[in-house]
Structures are given as structure tokens and as C-alpha cells.
Design an enzyme around this catalytic site. Structure first.
Site, PDB file in Angstrom:
ATOM      1  N   SER A 123     -39.014 -37.851  26.527  1.00 20.46           N
ATOM      2  CA  SER A 123     -39.037 -39.065  25.706  1.00 20.46           C
ATOM      3  C   SER A 123     -39.510 -38.835  24.274  1.00 20.46           C
ATOM      4  O   SER A 123     -39.624 -39.782  23.489  1.00 20.46           O
ATOM      5  CB  SER A 123     -39.933 -40.112  26.382  1.00 20.46           C
ATOM      6  N   GLU A 124     -39.778 -37.589  23.913  1.00 17.21           N
ATOM      7  CA  GLU A 124     -40.394 -37.293  22.617  1.00 17.21           C
ATOM      8  C   GLU A 124     -39.608 -37.835  21.430  1.00 17.21           C
ATOM      9  O   GLU A 124     -40.172 -38.445  20.513  1.00 17.21           O
ATOM     10  CB  GLU A 124     -40.584 -35.766  22.464  1.00 17.21           C
ATOM     11  N   VAL A 125     -38.284 -37.588  21.408  1.00 15.89           N
ATOM     12  CA  VAL A 125     -37.519 -37.985  20.218  1.00 15.89           C
ATOM     13  C   VAL A 125     -37.573 -39.494  19.991  1.00 15.89           C
ATOM     14  O   VAL A 125     -37.429 -39.965  18.868  1.00 15.89           O
ATOM     15  CB  VAL A 125     -36.043 -37.518  20.301  1.00 15.89           C
ATOM     16  N   ARG A 126     -37.799 -40.248  21.045  1.00 13.37           N
ATOM     17  CA  ARG A 126     -37.811 -41.707  20.915  1.00 13.37           C
ATOM     18  C   ARG A 126     -39.099 -42.224  20.262  1.00 13.37           C
ATOM     19  O   ARG A 126     -39.155 -43.392  19.880  1.00 13.37           O
ATOM     20  CB  ARG A 126     -37.591 -42.361  22.278  1.00 13.37           C
ATOM     21  N   ILE A 127     -40.095 -41.357  20.149  1.00 15.07           N
ATOM     22  CA  ILE A 127     -41.298 -41.757  19.413  1.00 15.07           C
ATOM     23  C   ILE A 127     -41.475 -40.904  18.156  1.00 15.07           C
ATOM     24  O   ILE A 127     -42.538 -40.858  17.561  1.00 15.07           O
ATOM     25  CB  ILE A 127     -42.572 -41.701  20.288  1.00 15.07           C
TER      26      ILE A 127
END
Length: 255
Positions: A130-134
Site C-alpha cells: 500500500s506504500e504508493v497510495r500514501i
């Protein structure tokens, strides 16, 4: 007094390390990271421990870094040093490490799963990078994740941040087995019992072999592997294993 967030229990040669911080979904807080490293070190130093099982309490296996702690924090405070130590300690462990995943794993939590030698998940567990979404990059965990994932799946899942289920995790190489939640402990036990049949030194050397960089020359690779094989055939474990086979008895390490 602060309650412990990670527990260690050793029984019959099995060290069970349990993440127990359900209030923040077993996020990798500073305290949890310190305790996880300490318990891993204790288990690795204990000659009686043959296999390590990494599990959790609560609904979530691990939600990744504790964002409440890392928001606005400096590089050192974000666990940039500790997380690589945790992942490399699991990855380089001479003792097999099994992940027991009964619930969702996100970001750094998926890094933990990928660092383990074997991962067993409940069918209803889910995963996501989920990193890219934050607005961040799954950089540190990529060191243990990318050797597991099929290249096409790695590009898709790292770039989209899409949530995927345990069946897909098996297909792309992240997880070994996905079973109904009611059968999770039995499946973990099945793997643990198989691992206990292996000789400790042979398991450690096999792990090292699996992790080693392959020489560019096949001839050089055969030479290295012949030396490794010959050493174990002539060694104490190899001799005991062959004697046990001939005498139709369990070897000393499997009793």
C-alpha cells in the site's frame, strides 16, 4: 510498566514469536520492533530451538509501519535501521522460520511474511503493498519480497497497491499454502514437523546454499556444490542419518 508487545514461547524445540499489539493492528512501532529483534536473537541463540514460528494475536497479522509514530519523524526515527535488521535476521536465520498469517498483512507486514522461509495463510487473509497510495516507496521490503514474487506480479502489485487474497499470494509466490482459517494451525504444524525431521546443520547449510549468489560458470557451481555435498556426506549428521536409515530408526535430531 509498559506491557510487552511481542511474546516468545519455546516448547519441544519450537520457538513461537507472537506479535501482540492488536490495538494498532500489530503495526511496526518502535517498541514492537525492539522486542521482535530481541526475541529473534534469543531464539537464534538457543541451541534447543529447531524451528521458529512467527504469528500474531488479533485480526491483523501486521499493518506495516506505525504511521502515527513515523508521521513527521526523521529518518532514524522511522525505523530505517531496525526494519532491515529484522528482515535480514529472519532471512539469514540458520533455523527455518515459518509465518502463520491469520489476517491481513500490509506493506512492512508483507515484508515480514516474505522474509520467512515458509508462509502459511488463512484463505481470508489479504495482502497489499500500500506504500504508493500514501506517497512512499516499498523500498526496504523489496529486498525480501522481490526474490519471492513473479516479475509481472511484482510490477502490478507494487505499482497499483491493490489488495489481493491468499490464493493469489500463493500463485505469485508470496505464500506457500492458503487454507481455511480453521485449518491454519494444523497446516503450520504440518510444516513445522517436516522441518524438525531435517538435521540442524544440514538445514542451515541448505538455507545458505539457497540464498547464495550463483557463479557465472556452471563448472564453478558444480565444484562448489560437490564440495558442499561431500562435506555433509562425510560429516557427523550425514553419517548418523545414513546409519539411522539402514537401522530403520529415527536419526538423533528427530527423536
Amino acid at each position: 510498566m509498559t506491557s510487552e508487545l511481542v511474546h516468545l514461547a519455546v516448547e519441544a524445540g519450537i520457538a513461537t514469536i507472537t506479535l501482540d499489539s492488536p490495538a494498532n493492528r500489530n503495526a511496526l512501532s518502535a517498541q514492537l520492533r525492539r522486542e521482535l529483534l530481541a526475541h529473534l536473537s534469543t531464539a537464534l541463540a538457543d541451541d534447543a530451538v529447531r524451528v521458529i514460528v512467527l504469528g500474531h494475536t488479533g485480526r491483523v497479522f501486521c499493518s506495516g509501519m506505525d504511521l502515527k509514530e513515523t508521521r513527521g519523524a526523521g529518518v532514524q526515527e522511522q525505523g530505517v535501521q531496525e526494519v532491515p535488521r529484522i528482515l535480514s535476521t529472519i532471512w539469514d536465520s540458520p533455523k527455518p522460520v515459518v509465518a502463520r498469517v491469520a489476517g491481513p498483512a500490509r506493506a512492512g507486514g508483507v515484508g515480514l511474511v516474505s522474509a520467512c522461509d515458509i508462509a502459511v495463510a488463512a484463505e481470508d487473509a489479504t495482502f497489499a503493498f500500500s506504500e504508493v497510495r500514501i506517497g512512499v516507496v516499498p523500498a526496504v521490503i523489496s529486498v525480501t519480497v522481490l526474490p519471492r514474487l513473479l516479475p509481472r506480479a511484482a510490477h502490478e502489485l507494487f505499482l497499483t497497491g491493490e489488495t489481493f487474497d491468499a490464493a493469489r499470494a500463493v500463485t505469485v509466490g508470496l505464500v506457500n499454502s492458503a487454507v481455511p482459517a480453521a485449518g491454519l494451525d494444523a497446516e503450520v504444524t504440518r510444516y513445522v514437523e517436516m522441518l524438525r525431521l531435517g538435521a540442524p546443520g544440514a538445514l542451515a547449510a541448505t538455507k545458505q546454499m539457497l540464498r547464495a549468489e550463483r557463479p557465472s560458470s556452471m563448472a564453478e557451481q558444480f565444484t562448489r556444490m560437490q564440495e558442499l555435498s561431500a562435506g555433509f556426506f562425510a560429516g557427523a549428521e550425514g553419517q548418523e542419518g545414513m546409519a539411522a536409515f539402514a537401522e530403520k530408526r529415527p536419526p538423533s535430531w528427530a527423536r
